[in-house]
Design a protein around this motif. Structure first.
Motif, PDB file in Angstrom:
ATOM      1  N   PRO A   5       0.831  -1.216   0.000  1.00  0.00           N
ATOM      2  CA  PRO A   5       0.000   0.000   0.000  1.00  0.00           C
ATOM      3  C   PRO A   5       0.857   1.253   0.000  1.00  0.00           C
ATOM      4  N   GLU A   6       0.433   2.222  -0.781  1.00  0.00           N
ATOM      5  CA  GLU A   6       1.191   3.464  -0.935  1.00  0.00           C
ATOM      6  C   GLU A   6       0.226   4.642  -0.996  1.00  0.00           C
ATOM      7  N   CYS A   7       0.575   5.706  -0.297  1.00  0.00           N
ATOM      8  CA  CYS A   7      -0.164   6.961  -0.421  1.00  0.00           C
ATOM      9  C   CYS A   7       0.768   7.984  -1.045  1.00  0.00           C
ATOM     10  N   VAL A   8       0.356   8.540  -2.165  1.00  0.00           N
ATOM     11  CA  VAL A   8       1.155   9.531  -2.878  1.00  0.00           C
ATOM     12  C   VAL A   8       0.702  10.922  -2.452  1.00  0.00           C
ATOM     13  N   VAL A  64      -2.695  10.647   7.711  1.00  0.00           N
ATOM     14  CA  VAL A  64      -3.975  10.190   8.272  1.00  0.00           C
ATOM     15  C   VAL A  64      -4.260   8.774   7.799  1.00  0.00           C
ATOM     16  N   ALA A  65      -4.063   8.515   6.505  1.00  0.00           N
ATOM     17  CA  ALA A  65      -4.292   7.168   5.984  1.00  0.00           C
ATOM     18  C   ALA A  65      -3.274   6.182   6.537  1.00  0.00           C
ATOM     19  N   GLN A  66      -2.029   6.597   6.609  1.00  0.00           N
ATOM     20  CA  GLN A  66      -0.967   5.711   7.088  1.00  0.00           C
ATOM     21  C   GLN A  66      -1.244   5.243   8.511  1.00  0.00           C
ATOM     22  N   SER A  67      -1.646   6.183   9.373  1.00  0.00           N
ATOM     23  CA  SER A  67      -1.926   5.832  10.771  1.00  0.00           C
ATOM     24  C   SER A  67      -3.324   5.248  10.943  1.00  0.00           C
ATOM     25  N   GLY A  68      -4.289   5.819  10.228  1.00  0.00           N
ATOM     26  CA  GLY A  68      -5.676   5.429  10.426  1.00  0.00           C
ATOM     27  C   GLY A  68      -6.029   4.069   9.892  1.00  0.00           C
ATOM     28  N   LEU A  69      -5.260   3.568   8.908  1.00  0.00           N
ATOM     29  CA  LEU A  69      -5.560   2.259   8.314  1.00  0.00           C
ATOM     30  C   LEU A  69      -4.616   1.155   8.793  1.00  0.00           C
ATOM     31  N   GLU A  79      -0.058  -4.764   5.497  1.00  0.00           N
ATOM     32  CA  GLU A  79       1.294  -4.240   5.345  1.00  0.00           C
ATOM     33  C   GLU A  79       1.352  -2.759   5.712  1.00  0.00           C
ATOM     34  N   PRO A  80       2.484  -2.290   6.211  1.00  0.00           N
ATOM     35  CA  PRO A  80       2.633  -0.855   6.491  1.00  0.00           C
ATOM     36  C   PRO A  80       2.500  -0.042   5.211  1.00  0.00           C
ATOM     37  N   MET A  81       1.874   1.122   5.324  1.00  0.00           N
ATOM     38  CA  MET A  81       1.697   1.972   4.156  1.00  0.00           C
ATOM     39  C   MET A  81       2.903   2.870   3.944  1.00  0.00           C
ATOM     40  N   GLN A  82       3.378   2.908   2.708  1.00  0.00           N
ATOM     41  CA  GLN A  82       4.462   3.810   2.320  1.00  0.00           C
ATOM     42  C   GLN A  82       3.865   5.151   1.911  1.00  0.00           C
ATOM     43  N   VAL A  83       4.515   6.237   2.313  1.00  0.00           N
ATOM     44  CA  VAL A  83       4.141   7.566   1.834  1.00  0.00           C
ATOM     45  C   VAL A  83       5.245   8.042   0.905  1.00  0.00           C
ATOM     46  N   SER A  84       4.876   8.375  -0.339  1.00  0.00           N
ATOM     47  CA  SER A  84       5.845   8.896  -1.298  1.00  0.00           C
ATOM     48  C   SER A  84       5.402  10.278  -1.745  1.00  0.00           C
ATOM     49  N   PHE A  85       6.324  11.026  -2.340  1.00  0.00           N
ATOM     50  CA  PHE A  85       6.054  12.417  -2.681  1.00  0.00           C
ATOM     51  C   PHE A  85       6.253  12.649  -4.176  1.00  0.00           C
ATOM     52  N   MET A  86       5.325  13.361  -4.770  1.00  0.00           N
ATOM     53  CA  MET A  86       5.329  13.613  -6.205  1.00  0.00           C
ATOM     54  C   MET A  86       4.993  15.085  -6.460  1.00  0.00           C
ATOM     55  N   PRO A  87       5.908  16.003  -6.140  1.00  0.00           N
ATOM     56  CA  PRO A  87       5.616  17.429  -6.282  1.00  0.00           C
ATOM     57  C   PRO A  87       5.498  17.855  -7.735  1.00  0.00           C
ATOM     58  N   GLY A  88       4.790  18.958  -7.933  1.00  0.00           N
ATOM     59  CA  GLY A  88       4.677  19.528  -9.267  1.00  0.00           C
ATOM     60  C   GLY A  88       3.278  19.996  -9.584  1.00  0.00           C
ATOM     61  N   GLY A  89       3.108  21.300  -9.774  1.00  0.00           N
ATOM     62  CA  GLY A  89       1.833  21.841 -10.219  1.00  0.00           C
ATOM     63  C   GLY A  89       0.695  21.675  -9.235  1.00  0.00           C
ATOM     64  N   LYS A 111     -15.099   3.669  11.828  1.00  0.00           N
ATOM     65  CA  LYS A 111     -15.882   3.243  12.991  1.00  0.00           C
ATOM     66  C   LYS A 111     -15.062   3.195  14.279  1.00  0.00           C
ATOM     67  N   THR A 112     -13.763   3.431  14.174  1.00  0.00           N
ATOM     68  CA  THR A 112     -12.889   3.295  15.333  1.00  0.00           C
ATOM     69  C   THR A 112     -12.632   4.630  16.020  1.00  0.00           C
ATOM     70  N   GLU A 113     -12.411   4.570  17.315  1.00  0.00           N
ATOM     71  CA  GLU A 113     -12.053   5.771  18.064  1.00  0.00           C
ATOM     72  C   GLU A 113     -10.675   6.278  17.650  1.00  0.00           C
ATOM     73  N   GLU A 114      -9.819   5.342  17.227  1.00  0.00           N
ATOM     74  CA  GLU A 114      -8.468   5.721  16.833  1.00  0.00           C
ATOM     75  C   GLU A 114      -8.492   6.676  15.644  1.00  0.00           C
ATOM     76  N   PHE A 115      -9.350   6.404  14.672  1.00  0.00           N
ATOM     77  CA  PHE A 115      -9.408   7.262  13.490  1.00  0.00           C
ATOM     78  C   PHE A 115      -9.908   8.654  13.875  1.00  0.00           C
ATOM     79  N   ALA A 116     -10.910   8.707  14.740  1.00  0.00           N
ATOM     80  CA  ALA A 116     -11.430  10.001  15.196  1.00  0.00           C
ATOM     81  C   ALA A 116     -10.355  10.789  15.932  1.00  0.00           C
ATOM     82  N   THR A 117      -9.545  10.100  16.709  1.00  0.00           N
ATOM     83  CA  THR A 117      -8.454  10.757  17.440  1.00  0.00           C
ATOM     84  C   THR A 117      -7.418  11.321  16.475  1.00  0.00           C
TER      85      THR A 117
END
Length: 324
Positions: free
Chosen positions: A30-33, A48-53, A59-69, A279-285
């Motif tokens: 899993p990856e969040c761009v 938020v997605a990385q921690s909330g899911l 599998e742990p979610m990777q966060v990658s960066f795609m700057p531009g425009g 539905k979880t308290e963790e996501f709300a937190t």
């Protein structure tokens, strides 16, 4: 105008790995761009997605960066080499939607992605100084109708920005021409608040989230919130523009989209993960810690809502002469 995006695809793909297949049992790699450099709103959205899911996907979610425009490079990548990537989600905001509505992403628009889920939201607000003669939103709109261009609106964005759109929506709700609006563009919300308190503007189109620290000061008053329905405390006392009779709602949405050719199986696997997390308290937190208000929508309902929202933005931009 955005031909440079095609050239950026190759560079962007160097650090954007292609995720593995999504299955009914879970999501591989899993990856969040975040379509920007580290830090800022897109990075926050991915966190938020990385921690909330973390309890919803194996599998742990990777966060990658795609700057531009401000998201332009990312939407181009996900409409060329990653259209059916089942493991990747891309962060978006209401600013992204406005760019889609006004053609700032070139040939790519809202119909070229599948909107997946929300991370949370902030909402627009109509704010005046505590001693303002405007005691209600009706007072503002009555003067705007009687004397077009007589009210000095202001916010932390230029003409055509999200903040400008809030005022334009209110005026359009009474068939008034946004082009006649007197609007002062300030350099951010802090300067806009200073301008309001200093008397340089009369009505500030801000966000409720930034007002938390000002609610007890007595310097300003919120006349209406541009949310679909009343917000929870500490904003429950403030009416919405809708309940006051104005067809004006501005959700500052943060969320995620996927490539338009992703399979229904992969898309629904992500939808189910978000719905379970909501539905979880963790996501709300996590939302609260990141300064977001609850706005939990996923799947086809969100996709339809966002696409309708973009069309409304486009119509306002055309009416105001911002685009043809």
């Amino acid at each position: 105008m955005y031909n440079y995006l095609k050239a950026a695809v190759a560079a962007a793909s160097v650090f954007c790995s292609i995720a593995g297949p999504a299955t009914a049992a879970g999501i591989e790699k899993p990856e969040c761009v975040a379509p920007a450099k580290p830090g800022g709103g897109f990075d926050l959205t991915c966190r938020v997605a990385q921690s909330g899911l973390k309890d919803q996907i194996a599998e742990p979610m990777q966060v990658s960066f795609m700057p531009g425009g401000i998201g332009a490079v990312a939407i181009n990548v996900f409409n060329t080499i990653r259209t059916d990537d089942p493991g990747a989600i891309v962060a978006f905001s209401s600013g992204s939607l406005l760019n889609m509505a006004t053609g700032k992403y070139g040939e790519w628009g809202a119909n070229d992605v599948r909107f997946l889920a929300t991370a949370g939201a902030d909402f627009g607000a109509v704010i005046v100084k505590s001693d303002s003669p405007f005691q209600s939103l009706d007072d503002i709109m009555a003067k705007a109708q009687a004397e077009p261009g007589s009210i000095i609106f202001g916010a932390g964005g230029s003409v055509g920005s999200q903040d400008w759109m809030k005022a334009a929506l209110l005026l359009k709700s009474r068939d008034l021409d946004p082009k006649q609006m007197r609007y002062v563009a300030m350099d951010g919300g802090g300067e806009a608040i200073a301008g309001l308190l200093g008397g340089f503007i009369e009505v500030y189109l801000g966000d409720v989230g930034e007002m938390v620290s000002h609610l007890d000061s007595g310097d300003m008053r919120i006349l209406a919130v541009l949310s679909p329905e009343r917000l929870p405390e500490p904003f429950a006392q403030f009416p919405t523009a809708i309940e006051l009779g104005y067809d004006a709602e501005w959700t500052i949405m943060r969320g995620y989209y996927m490539g338009k050719n992703v399979s229904d199986e992969a898309y629904n696997t992500w939808v189910n993960a978000f719905n379970a997390a909501y539905k979880t308290e963790e996501f709300a937190t996590i939302q609260k810690e990141k300064g977001l208000l609850p706005l939990n929508i996923a799947g086809e309902e969100l996709d339809a809502d966002v696409k309708a929202r973009v069309e409304k933005m486009r119509a306002i931009a055309i009416d105001a002469g911002l685009i043809e």
